[in-house]
Write a protein that holds these residues in place. Structure first.
Motif, PDB file in Angstrom:
ATOM      1  N   GLY A   1       0.808  -1.213   0.000  1.00  0.00           N
ATOM      2  CA  GLY A   1       0.000   0.000   0.000  1.00  0.00           C
ATOM      3  C   GLY A   1       0.840   1.261   0.000  1.00  0.00           C
ATOM      4  O   GLY A   1       0.457   2.280  -0.595  1.00  0.00           O
ATOM      5  N   ALA A   2       1.992   1.210   0.677  1.00  0.00           N
ATOM      6  CA  ALA A   2       2.874   2.376   0.694  1.00  0.00           C
ATOM      7  C   ALA A   2       3.402   2.686  -0.706  1.00  0.00           C
ATOM      8  O   ALA A   2       3.504   3.853  -1.109  1.00  0.00           O
ATOM      9  N   TYR A   3       3.725   1.640  -1.463  1.00  0.00           N
ATOM     10  CA  TYR A   3       4.194   1.852  -2.835  1.00  0.00           C
ATOM     11  C   TYR A   3       3.057   2.352  -3.722  1.00  0.00           C
ATOM     12  O   TYR A   3       3.265   3.213  -4.592  1.00  0.00           O
ATOM     13  N   ILE A   4       1.860   1.811  -3.513  1.00  0.00           N
ATOM     14  CA  ILE A   4       0.708   2.286  -4.281  1.00  0.00           C
ATOM     15  C   ILE A   4       0.443   3.760  -3.976  1.00  0.00           C
ATOM     16  O   ILE A   4       0.168   4.562  -4.879  1.00  0.00           O
ATOM     17  N   ALA A   5       0.538   4.122  -2.691  1.00  0.00           N
ATOM     18  CA  ALA A   5       0.330   5.525  -2.309  1.00  0.00           C
ATOM     19  C   ALA A   5       1.330   6.438  -3.014  1.00  0.00           C
ATOM     20  O   ALA A   5       0.975   7.548  -3.454  1.00  0.00           O
ATOM     21  N   ALA A   6       2.559   5.958  -3.142  1.00  0.00           N
ATOM     22  CA  ALA A   6       3.594   6.774  -3.783  1.00  0.00           C
ATOM     23  C   ALA A   6       3.277   7.020  -5.250  1.00  0.00           C
ATOM     24  O   ALA A   6       3.413   8.153  -5.749  1.00  0.00           O
ATOM     25  N   PHE A   7       2.829   5.956  -5.974  1.00  0.00           N
ATOM     26  CA  PHE A   7       2.548   6.229  -7.387  1.00  0.00           C
ATOM     27  C   PHE A   7       1.180   6.877  -7.590  1.00  0.00           C
ATOM     28  O   PHE A   7       0.924   7.475  -8.632  1.00  0.00           O
ATOM     29  N   VAL A   8       0.267   6.800  -6.610  1.00  0.00           N
ATOM     30  CA  VAL A   8      -0.967   7.587  -6.679  1.00  0.00           C
ATOM     31  C   VAL A   8      -0.623   9.077  -6.595  1.00  0.00           C
ATOM     32  O   VAL A   8      -1.122   9.896  -7.392  1.00  0.00           O
ATOM     33  N   LYS A   9       0.217   9.415  -5.620  1.00  0.00           N
ATOM     34  CA  LYS A   9       0.672  10.807  -5.527  1.00  0.00           C
ATOM     35  C   LYS A   9       1.390  11.232  -6.804  1.00  0.00           C
ATOM     36  O   LYS A   9       1.154  12.325  -7.333  1.00  0.00           O
TER      37      LYS A   9
END
Length: 462
Positions: free
Chosen positions: A346-354
């Motif tokens: 989820g942390a990696y997903i959050a990074a590419f969402v941003k």
């Protein structure tokens, strides 16, 4: 996924079920047979004692270290895993009366240069983490001048010697004899030393009734001959062996297709559940990073930093054993694994969402706001549709990464595809062939997902 043994017809009042952790790959004491059922001296003894004393057990197969930590954290009521009784361990655990006496031996290549301890100077010696062999190697390595390398699995240790990376290995005598009988091309060169007893263990001051029943049952088994029958079955001249089975790639695949299918299904199910929650977590955290609020921006950055920075293995053990140690509440392995992947992926997903949102030209938001649209509606109608087109390939790639990362969760006892491979190898010691089969399965799935990712990316560009 745990193998559960409902053990024996017992008195009607005795319905207590105990969670007992064990090492899943320590033959002949615990291993999965060709029917994917856990057997071995430890398992059969526990089975017979439970039947004799009128209780039930739920076996939790995992690594030795994880089994021990499970008892320390309260995730399991006891551990039986060829565990030597030592003064250091007695400070943390209450042990049963000894049920087996073992010793440590040195093994090396047949007809090699290493035949005695004095020839190890300047060489590498392989041991398995947490075993008596590792303890013995640590106690003599300065005297004989060798370096110690540690492995989590016995087969990996043997292979390190067979490939020449290590000169020798130290292993419990019955385990090493079993491996040689199974076809491992090593030879035992020393007599058993550091002779010590194995014991069933519970957390110090806890589960006294279980410990008492184990001792009473063990005494009964020794008096009625059942103990001798069990040990003779695995340690006799013929023993319990898998050497007569077909060891070709096709033969191994046929023999273990059921176990491999179950492991693959567990891997896919864990991946799907984890990526679902990871996506929810990642999208929320990612959006917090782009809203016009410094507190939420800082919170998003902090969460991404923490969960991307923590090694997945550390996070898994912290959730599965660390949190229960603090709260006293058990967390099922599948739930702990899902939470681990949710935070990490989820942390990696959050990074590419941003990143996807920030990649949209700033003028798009400015134009929307100049037309009188509020921030929320501008984000939903203008920015997110463009950002999602940028993010979709990354989502699919993250699914592939999550699929591979599930293999790390074998450390907390989840029997996914990689752990299934370890269990099969513990029985037949065909490491190269089994890992080749596992690798091909992963590559087929990852190739299909990569094709899907490329197809989606091409469609987006049209």
């Amino acid at each position: 996924m745990f193998i559960t043994f409902g053990l024996g017809a017992t008195p009607a009042k005795a319905t207590t079920t105990y969670q007992v952790a064990t090492d899943s790959t320590f033959p002949p004491f615990e291993f999965a047979n060709s029917h994917n059922k856990y057997v071995g001296i430890d398992i059969d003894l526990l089975h017979a004692i439970a039947k004799d004393q009128g209780f039930k057990v739920n076996i939790k197969p995992t690594s030795f270290n994880s089994a021990v930590q499970s008892v320390q954290s309260g995730q399991a009521d006891g551990v039986i895993a060829g565990m030597s009784i030592t003064k250091e361990r007695e400070a943390t655990f209450d042990f049963s009366k000894p049920y087996f006496m073992s010793g440590v031996v040195m093994a090396a290549k047949p007809n090699g240069k290493i035949t005695k301890l004095s020839q190890l100077r300047g060489k590498r010696v392989a041991v398995k983490t947490g075993t008596s062999g590792a303890q013995y190697a640590q106690s003599i390595h300065k005297k004989y001048g060798f370096r110690i390398v540690t492995f989590d699995e016995s087969n990996d240790m043997y292979q390190d010697v067979l490939t020449g990376n290590s000169a020798a290995c130290f292993e419990d005598s019955p385990v090493m004899k079993y491996a040689v009988r199974q076809g491992t091309k090593l030879k035992i060169y020393t007599k058993p030393t550091l002779n010590g007893p194995y014991g069933f263990a519970v957390k110090k001051g806890h589960n006294k009734k279980l410990l008492r029943m184990f001792n009473n049952g063990l005494a009964d088994l020794k008096s009625n001959g059942e103990y001798a029958r069990i040990t003779r079955h695995y340690l006799g001249a013929k023993g319990s062996s898998d050497t007569t089975s077909d060891r070709t790639f096709l033969g191994l695949l046929k023999q273990n297709k059921g176990a491999l299918l179950n492991g693959f299904e567990q891997t896919v199910w864990l991946t799907v559940v984890a990526i679902f929650f990871a996506t929810l977590f990642g999208v929320i955290v990612g959006l917090l990073g782009v809203v016009p609020n410094k507190f939420f921006n800082g919170l998003s950055t902090t969460l991404i930093y923490i969960f991307r920075g923590l090694p997945l293995l550390v996070l898994a053990l912290f959730i599965y054993t660390g949190i229960p140690s603090l709260t006293g509440s058990k967390i099922p392995a599948f739930v702990a694994g899902t939470i681990t992947l949710m935070f990490n992926e989820g942390a990696y997903i959050a990074a590419f969402v941003k990143g996807g949102i920030n990649a949209v030209d700033d003028g798009q938001m400015e134009a929307a706001r100049s037309l009188g649209l509020p921030f929320g509606k501008s984000m939903r109608r203008i920015i997110l549709p463009q950002g999602i087109r940028i993010m979709i390939p990354s989502f699919i790639n993250q699914f592939i990464i999550t699929l591979k990362d599930t293999s790390i969760l074998s450390i907390i006892g989840i029997i996914e595809l990689t752990q299934t491979g370890k269990i099969i190898i513990a029985r037949n010691l065909e490491g190269f062939k089994v890992w080749t089969i596992i690798a091909i399965i992963y590559l087929i799935v990852i190739t299909l997902l990569t094709w899907l990712s490329n197809w989606v990316e091409r469609r987006i560009r049209l």
